[in-house]
Design a protein around this motif. Structure first.
Motif, PDB file in Angstrom:
ATOM      1  N   ASN A   1       0.836  -1.101   0.127  1.00 41.98           N
ATOM      2  CA  ASN A   1       0.016  -0.160  -0.078  1.00 41.98           C
ATOM      3  C   ASN A   1       1.071   1.081   0.125  1.00 41.98           C
ATOM      4  O   ASN A   1       1.925   1.060   0.755  1.00 41.98           O
ATOM      5  CB  ASN A   1      -0.819   0.106   1.260  1.00 41.98           C
ATOM      6  CG  ASN A   1      -1.853  -1.247   1.255  1.00 41.98           C
ATOM      7  OD1 ASN A   1      -2.689  -1.079   0.445  1.00 41.98           O
ATOM      8  ND2 ASN A   1      -1.835  -2.088   2.087  1.00 41.98           N
ATOM      9  N   LEU A   2       0.302   2.277  -0.623  1.00 43.92           N
ATOM     10  CA  LEU A   2       1.079   3.591  -0.615  1.00 43.92           C
ATOM     11  C   LEU A   2       0.145   4.728  -0.656  1.00 43.92           C
ATOM     12  O   LEU A   2      -1.060   4.409  -1.119  1.00 43.92           O
ATOM     13  CB  LEU A   2       1.776   3.738  -1.966  1.00 43.92           C
ATOM     14  CG  LEU A   2       2.258   5.066  -2.260  1.00 43.92           C
ATOM     15  CD1 LEU A   2       3.849   5.096  -1.556  1.00 43.92           C
ATOM     16  CD2 LEU A   2       2.723   5.302  -3.848  1.00 43.92           C
ATOM     17  N   GLU A   3       0.142   5.644   0.373  1.00 48.57           N
ATOM     18  CA  GLU A   3      -0.831   6.756   0.459  1.00 48.57           C
ATOM     19  C   GLU A   3       0.213   7.936   0.300  1.00 48.57           C
ATOM     20  O   GLU A   3       1.082   8.245   0.943  1.00 48.57           O
ATOM     21  CB  GLU A   3      -1.629   6.543   1.768  1.00 48.57           C
ATOM     22  CG  GLU A   3      -2.399   7.565   2.181  1.00 48.57           C
ATOM     23  CD  GLU A   3      -3.379   7.470   3.229  1.00 48.57           C
ATOM     24  OE1 GLU A   3      -4.044   8.471   3.766  1.00 48.57           O
ATOM     25  OE2 GLU A   3      -3.590   6.309   3.514  1.00 48.57           O
ATOM     26  N   ARG A   4      -0.401   9.054  -0.282  1.00 46.37           N
ATOM     27  CA  ARG A   4       0.091  10.275  -0.507  1.00 46.37           C
ATOM     28  C   ARG A   4      -1.244  11.376  -0.312  1.00 46.37           C
ATOM     29  O   ARG A   4      -2.061  11.131  -1.093  1.00 46.37           O
ATOM     30  CB  ARG A   4       0.592  10.439  -2.023  1.00 46.37           C
ATOM     31  CG  ARG A   4       2.073   9.623  -2.088  1.00 46.37           C
ATOM     32  CD  ARG A   4       3.142  10.206  -1.136  1.00 46.37           C
ATOM     33  NE  ARG A   4       4.355   9.501  -1.529  1.00 46.37           N
ATOM     34  CZ  ARG A   4       5.302   9.935  -2.258  1.00 46.37           C
ATOM     35  NH1 ARG A   4       5.425  11.024  -2.885  1.00 46.37           N
ATOM     36  NH2 ARG A   4       6.407   9.171  -2.384  1.00 46.37           N
ATOM     37  N   LYS A   5      -0.797  12.249   0.361  1.00 47.78           N
ATOM     38  CA  LYS A   5      -1.757  13.470   0.414  1.00 47.78           C
ATOM     39  C   LYS A   5      -0.825  14.745  -0.052  1.00 47.78           C
ATOM     40  O   LYS A   5       0.106  14.967   0.348  1.00 47.78           O
ATOM     41  CB  LYS A   5      -2.238  13.725   1.851  1.00 47.78           C
ATOM     42  CG  LYS A   5      -2.958  12.766   2.433  1.00 47.78           C
ATOM     43  CD  LYS A   5      -3.698  13.067   3.707  1.00 47.78           C
ATOM     44  CE  LYS A   5      -4.437  11.901   4.111  1.00 47.78           C
ATOM     45  NZ  LYS A   5      -5.933  12.309   4.454  1.00 47.78           N
ATOM     46  N   SER A   6      -1.941  15.595  -0.650  1.00 43.24           N
ATOM     47  CA  SER A   6      -1.347  17.056  -1.290  1.00 43.24           C
ATOM     48  C   SER A   6      -2.192  17.879  -1.076  1.00 43.24           C
ATOM     49  O   SER A   6      -3.639  17.677  -1.252  1.00 43.24           O
ATOM     50  CB  SER A   6      -1.158  16.845  -2.960  1.00 43.24           C
ATOM     51  OG  SER A   6       0.023  15.724  -3.176  1.00 43.24           O
ATOM     52  N   THR A   7      -1.771  19.099  -0.761  1.00 45.96           N
ATOM     53  CA  THR A   7      -2.790  20.285  -0.560  1.00 45.96           C
ATOM     54  C   THR A   7      -2.553  21.074  -1.966  1.00 45.96           C
ATOM     55  O   THR A   7      -1.482  21.493  -2.147  1.00 45.96           O
ATOM     56  CB  THR A   7      -2.386  21.191   0.552  1.00 45.96           C
ATOM     57  OG1 THR A   7      -2.536  20.245   1.872  1.00 45.96           O
ATOM     58  CG2 THR A   7      -3.326  22.203   0.787  1.00 45.96           C
TER      59      THR A   7
ATOM     60  N   ARG B   1       9.320  -0.520  -5.055  1.00 40.70           N
ATOM     61  CA  ARG B   1       8.566   0.390  -4.020  1.00 40.70           C
ATOM     62  C   ARG B   1       9.407   1.840  -4.413  1.00 40.70           C
ATOM     63  O   ARG B   1       8.552   2.889  -4.488  1.00 40.70           O
ATOM     64  CB  ARG B   1       8.944   0.108  -2.669  1.00 40.70           C
ATOM     65  CG  ARG B   1       8.475   1.286  -1.815  1.00 40.70           C
ATOM     66  CD  ARG B   1       7.451   0.580  -0.641  1.00 40.70           C
ATOM     67  NE  ARG B   1       6.869   1.733  -0.191  1.00 40.70           N
ATOM     68  CZ  ARG B   1       5.642   1.834   0.113  1.00 40.70           C
ATOM     69  NH1 ARG B   1       4.678   0.954  -0.185  1.00 40.70           N
ATOM     70  NH2 ARG B   1       4.873   2.904   1.020  1.00 40.70           N
ATOM     71  N   LYS B   2      10.523   1.868  -4.633  1.00 37.60           N
ATOM     72  CA  LYS B   2      11.311   3.238  -4.757  1.00 37.60           C
ATOM     73  C   LYS B   2      10.999   3.717  -6.085  1.00 37.60           C
ATOM     74  O   LYS B   2      10.649   5.039  -6.129  1.00 37.60           O
ATOM     75  CB  LYS B   2      12.931   3.056  -5.014  1.00 37.60           C
ATOM     76  CG  LYS B   2      13.507   2.684  -3.545  1.00 37.60           C
ATOM     77  CD  LYS B   2      15.126   2.290  -3.527  1.00 37.60           C
ATOM     78  CE  LYS B   2      15.453   1.710  -2.162  1.00 37.60           C
ATOM     79  NZ  LYS B   2      16.835   1.293  -2.604  1.00 37.60           N
TER      80      LYS B   2
ATOM     81  N   ILE C   1       7.705   7.914  -8.837  1.00 34.44           N
ATOM     82  CA  ILE C   1       6.625   8.554  -9.751  1.00 34.44           C
ATOM     83  C   ILE C   1       5.587   9.535  -8.981  1.00 34.44           C
ATOM     84  O   ILE C   1       5.242  10.653  -9.423  1.00 34.44           O
ATOM     85  CB  ILE C   1       5.658   7.334 -10.248  1.00 34.44           C
ATOM     86  CG1 ILE C   1       6.744   6.490 -11.202  1.00 34.44           C
ATOM     87  CG2 ILE C   1       4.647   7.663 -11.101  1.00 34.44           C
ATOM     88  CD1 ILE C   1       6.176   5.157 -11.439  1.00 34.44           C
ATOM     89  N   PHE C   2       5.325   8.966  -7.772  1.00 33.65           N
ATOM     90  CA  PHE C   2       4.344   9.884  -6.852  1.00 33.65           C
ATOM     91  C   PHE C   2       5.106  11.234  -6.575  1.00 33.65           C
ATOM     92  O   PHE C   2       4.419  12.375  -6.284  1.00 33.65           O
ATOM     93  CB  PHE C   2       3.628   9.237  -5.785  1.00 33.65           C
ATOM     94  CG  PHE C   2       2.737   8.348  -6.237  1.00 33.65           C
ATOM     95  CD1 PHE C   2       1.128   8.970  -6.317  1.00 33.65           C
ATOM     96  CD2 PHE C   2       2.589   7.221  -6.815  1.00 33.65           C
ATOM     97  CE1 PHE C   2       0.249   8.246  -6.762  1.00 33.65           C
ATOM     98  CE2 PHE C   2       1.521   6.316  -7.164  1.00 33.65           C
ATOM     99  CZ  PHE C   2       0.267   6.948  -7.175  1.00 33.65           C
ATOM    100  N   ASP C   3       6.529  11.097  -6.056  1.00 29.55           N
ATOM    101  CA  ASP C   3       7.094  12.265  -5.898  1.00 29.55           C
ATOM    102  C   ASP C   3       7.228  13.232  -7.132  1.00 29.55           C
ATOM    103  O   ASP C   3       6.869  14.406  -6.988  1.00 29.55           O
ATOM    104  CB  ASP C   3       8.573  12.014  -5.542  1.00 29.55           C
ATOM    105  CG  ASP C   3       8.708  11.282  -4.412  1.00 29.55           C
ATOM    106  OD1 ASP C   3       7.824  11.416  -3.573  1.00 29.55           O
ATOM    107  OD2 ASP C   3       9.692  10.699  -4.155  1.00 29.55           O
ATOM    108  N   HIS C   4       7.384  12.646  -8.465  1.00 28.45           N
ATOM    109  CA  HIS C   4       7.338  13.544  -9.744  1.00 28.45           C
ATOM    110  C   HIS C   4       6.039  14.149  -9.804  1.00 28.45           C
ATOM    111  O   HIS C   4       5.882  15.355 -10.005  1.00 28.45           O
ATOM    112  CB  HIS C   4       7.784  12.822 -10.911  1.00 28.45           C
ATOM    113  CG  HIS C   4       7.385  13.389 -12.018  1.00 28.45           C
ATOM    114  ND1 HIS C   4       8.672  14.271 -12.556  1.00 28.45           N
ATOM    115  CD2 HIS C   4       6.453  13.500 -13.129  1.00 28.45           C
ATOM    116  CE1 HIS C   4       7.984  14.553 -13.687  1.00 28.45           C
ATOM    117  NE2 HIS C   4       6.957  14.391 -14.038  1.00 28.45           N
TER     118      HIS C   4
END
Length: 152
Positions: free
Chosen positions: A5-11, A133-134, A139-142
């Motif tokens: 699982n991966l979770e990301r939040k952005s404002t 994973r990295k 990809i999500f960092d980008h």
């Protein structure tokens, strides 16, 4: 099958309607995908906004220069609060991606939750710990960086 699982939040400094307009347009996925992925949409005549049941096929080069076809289906849509896409065929054994949006004043909190599994059992698990994973995190960092630039 091990599920990761991966979770990301952005404002986002935009309204929920503006966020929905951008992220629900399937053509915009190319704008937020790293160039190194060689992302190309194969589906012709995509609609300007997703709907439940929409199938989108594209090619990606996720690892080691291997070009792969990936077919996703938009499984659920609740405009402007969330949509879910699921891999029908592609590089993963499982890919289930929830995109949700919530209002916070004049801003929008965008949350991505991805559940995924890799093929090849133990080899898949080892490759996950070494580089998969990295790669997914990068990809999500980008995406986060591109989105911040788009919505200054």
């Amino acid at each position: 099958m091990k599920v990761y699982n991966l979770e990301r939040k952005s404002t986002l400094p935009i309204t929920i309607d503006k966020a929905w307009s951008f992220f629900s347009d399937p053509k915009n996925l190319a704008k937020i995908t790293p160039e190194s992925m060689n992302f190309e949409i194969l589906t012709k005549d995509l609609p300007p906004s997703i709907y439940s049941g929409l199938l989108v096929q594209y090619t990606v080069t996720p690892l080691l220069g291997l070009k792969m076809k990936w077919l996703t289906e938009i499984k659920h849509v609740n405009k402007p609060f969330y949509f879910i896409d699921e891999q029908k065929s592609g590089p993963y054994t499982l890919w289930y991606h929830e995109h949700s949006f919530s209002e916070n004043g004049s801003q929008t909190i965008m949350t991505d939750k991805v559940s995924y599994a890799l093929p090849f059992s133990i080899l898949g698990n080892i490759s996950h710990s070494i580089f998969v994973r990295k790669k997914i995190e990068s990809i999500f960092d980008h995406r986060e960086k591109v989105i911040a630039d788009l919505f200054k």
